[in-house]
Design a protein around this motif. Structure first.
Motif, short mmCIF file in Angstrom:
data_model
loop_
_atom_site.label_atom_id
_atom_site.label_comp_id
_atom_site.label_asym_id
_atom_site.label_seq_id
_atom_site.Cartn_x
_atom_site.Cartn_y
_atom_site.Cartn_z
N GLU A 65 38.11 28.78 43.72
CA GLU A 65 38.01 29.05 42.28
C GLU A 65 36.99 28.12 41.61
OE1 GLU A 65 41.75 29.50 40.37
OE2 GLU A 65 40.82 30.35 38.58
N GLU A 104 34.22 34.68 33.39
CA GLU A 104 35.65 34.49 33.63
C GLU A 104 36.26 35.73 34.29
OE1 GLU A 104 39.02 32.65 34.01
OE2 GLU A 104 37.19 31.66 33.37
N GLU A 105 35.83 36.88 33.78
CA GLU A 105 36.32 38.17 34.33
C GLU A 105 35.91 38.30 35.80
OE1 GLU A 105 35.23 42.40 32.87
OE2 GLU A 105 35.87 41.24 31.11
N GLN A 141 38.06 36.14 38.02
CA GLN A 141 39.40 36.73 38.22
C GLN A 141 39.35 37.90 39.20
OE1 GLN A 141 42.20 35.46 37.82
NE2 GLN A 141 41.10 33.78 36.83
N LYS A 142 38.29 38.71 39.05
CA LYS A 142 38.15 39.88 39.93
C LYS A 142 38.01 39.43 41.39
CE LYS A 142 35.24 43.89 40.32
NZ LYS A 142 33.87 44.26 40.16
N MET A 170 38.98 36.51 42.65
CA MET A 170 40.21 35.85 43.10
C MET A 170 41.28 36.89 43.46
SD MET A 170 39.39 32.74 43.28
CE MET A 170 40.94 32.02 43.81
N ASN A 171 41.24 38.06 42.79
CA ASN A 171 42.20 39.12 43.12
C ASN A 171 41.96 39.70 44.51
OD1 ASN A 171 43.51 38.88 40.73
ND2 ASN A 171 42.40 40.55 39.70
#
Ligand code: ZOZ
Ligand code: NAI
Length: 309
Positions: A66, A85-86, A89-90, A92-93
């Motif tokens: 991250e 940021e988006e 997150q994408k 990391m998913n």
């Protein structure tokens, strides 16, 4: 003309179908290399499971991925922090973690191993996974110095076994050495080349020879730097500065040894020395052995040739 177009379409289609096969990737070993490989695979849209036997290491790796991604997006999305940021997150998913490799390889197209540089340990892992992984699953090792054929010999899928040698830090280093062992099928080799390109990396094709290309040249150079220092012919600081300012290298040899990890460096040298004891290039280094015995493993442990705390 029509024939040429048809050939291009066929080439693209067959290449695309090969890489389309690799979507779900298991990366085993959540250390320096495994975390980096998981990061680039997740960034390029693959579904990744990162496996380590140590849950604390996994948690640290996920945090490391991250923060590395945040460094990347800080530059890539400099004007659009929310989009950055988006993006994080994408990505990391796309990554999950596990401690039991056998339970996750069942749904993997590719297993990339990045565990300790020890032949027996790598063989033990692959031998166990070979029994549970689906037929189509390709196995690859990120070994720095061991013959791919020796690792593959612990499995019954020599044709679906190859080498994928990444470089540290994986998110930044463009090269991947793709190794075709004598048993590796052309189809497997092509899939590994396609996968490497899908990661946005530049592959080079290597034979299964000691150190492949980069380490066959880099390891003697780094060891000679240590011997120069051991002979008292230069301080480590001066040797590092000399190679950066005089040869244009981004890091000096001692900085790079600390960055790679002194334990991993020692595993590589000891392995080669055992196989070829008459070759002075790979003779053991007293100073490296001493640092490893003291637990000074480089940047990752807070001290090696230099201090990082
Ligand atoms: C005797 C036995 C020995 C055996 C060895 C065998 C090991 C192997 O099998 C094969 C190997 O991997 S050998 C190692 C190969 N790697 C190298 O040679 C790395 C040399 N160093 C470099 O390229 C740069 O110093 C480097 C790219 C690392 C950093 O760049 P800089 O020097 O410009 O320094 P920074 O200011 O820290 O970084 C600049 C920007 O780069 C981005 N970045 C760096 N690291 C990152 C990372 N880990 N993740 C994400 N982004 C990263 C970042 O944008 C950074 O800017 P800031 O975020 O503002 O700092
Ligand atoms: N450090 C480097 O610069 C490079 C290393 N390599 C190679 O990549 C491999 C890994 O190196 P690093 O990431 O530096 O090592 P590392 O020491 O940072 O990480 C190895 C990880 O593997 C885990 N592990 C060990 N045995 C395991 C098992 N049986 N199952 C699951 N996890 C296990 C350990 O807990 C550790 O987290 C080695 O083969 C090394 O030669 C390749 C290119 C560069």
């Amino acid at each position: 003309m029509a024939f040429a177009t048809h050939r291009i379409v066929r080439t693209l289609t067959s290449s695309a179908s090969r890489s389309a096969a690799i979507k779900r990737v298991t990366v085993i070993g959540g250390g320096l290399m495994g975390a980096g490989i998981a990061q680039v695979a997740a960034t390029t849209g693959h579904t990744v499971v990162l496996v380590d036997m140590d849950e604390d290491i996994l948690k640290k790796s996920i945090k490391g991925i991250e923060s590395s991604l945040k460094r990347v997006v800080k530059k890539k999305f400099a004007d659009k922090p929310e989009a950055g940021e988006e993006f994080v997150q994408k990505v990391m998913n796309n990554v999950s973690m596990a401690t039991d490799a056998a339970s996750v390889v069942k749904s993997s197209d590719l297993v990339v191993e990045a565990i300790v540089e020890n032949l027996k340990v790598k063989q033990g892992l692959f031998s166990a996974l070979d029994k549970v992984a689906p037929e189509h699953t390709i196995f690859a090792s990120n070994t720095s110095s061991l013959p791919i054929a020796d690792i593959a010999s612990s499995t019954s899928r020599l044709d679906r076994f190859g080498g994928l040698h990444f470089f540290n830090p994986v998110p930044m280093m463009k090269l991947v050495e793709v190794i075709k062992a004598p048993g590796t099928s052309q189809q497997t080799f092509d899939s590994l080349m396609d996968f490497t390109k899908a990661l946005g990396k530049h592959p080079v094709s290597c034979k299964d020879t000691p150190g492949f290309i980069v380490n066959r040249l880099l390891v003697p150079y780094m060891l000679e730097a240590v011997r120069l220092y051991e002979r008292g012919h230069g301080s480590k600081e001066d040797i590092d500065v000399a190679m950066k300012l005089g040869a244009g290298y981004p890091m000096g040899p001692f900085e790079l040894l600390d960055y790679v990890g002194l334990d991993t460096s020692k595993f590589i040298i000891d392995g080669w020395y055992e196989k070829d004891p008459d070759n002075p290039l790979f003779a053991p280094s007293p100073i490296l052995n001493k640092l490893v015995a003291e637990g000074k493993l480089g940047k990752k442990s807070g001290e090696g040739f230099y201090k990082y705390k």
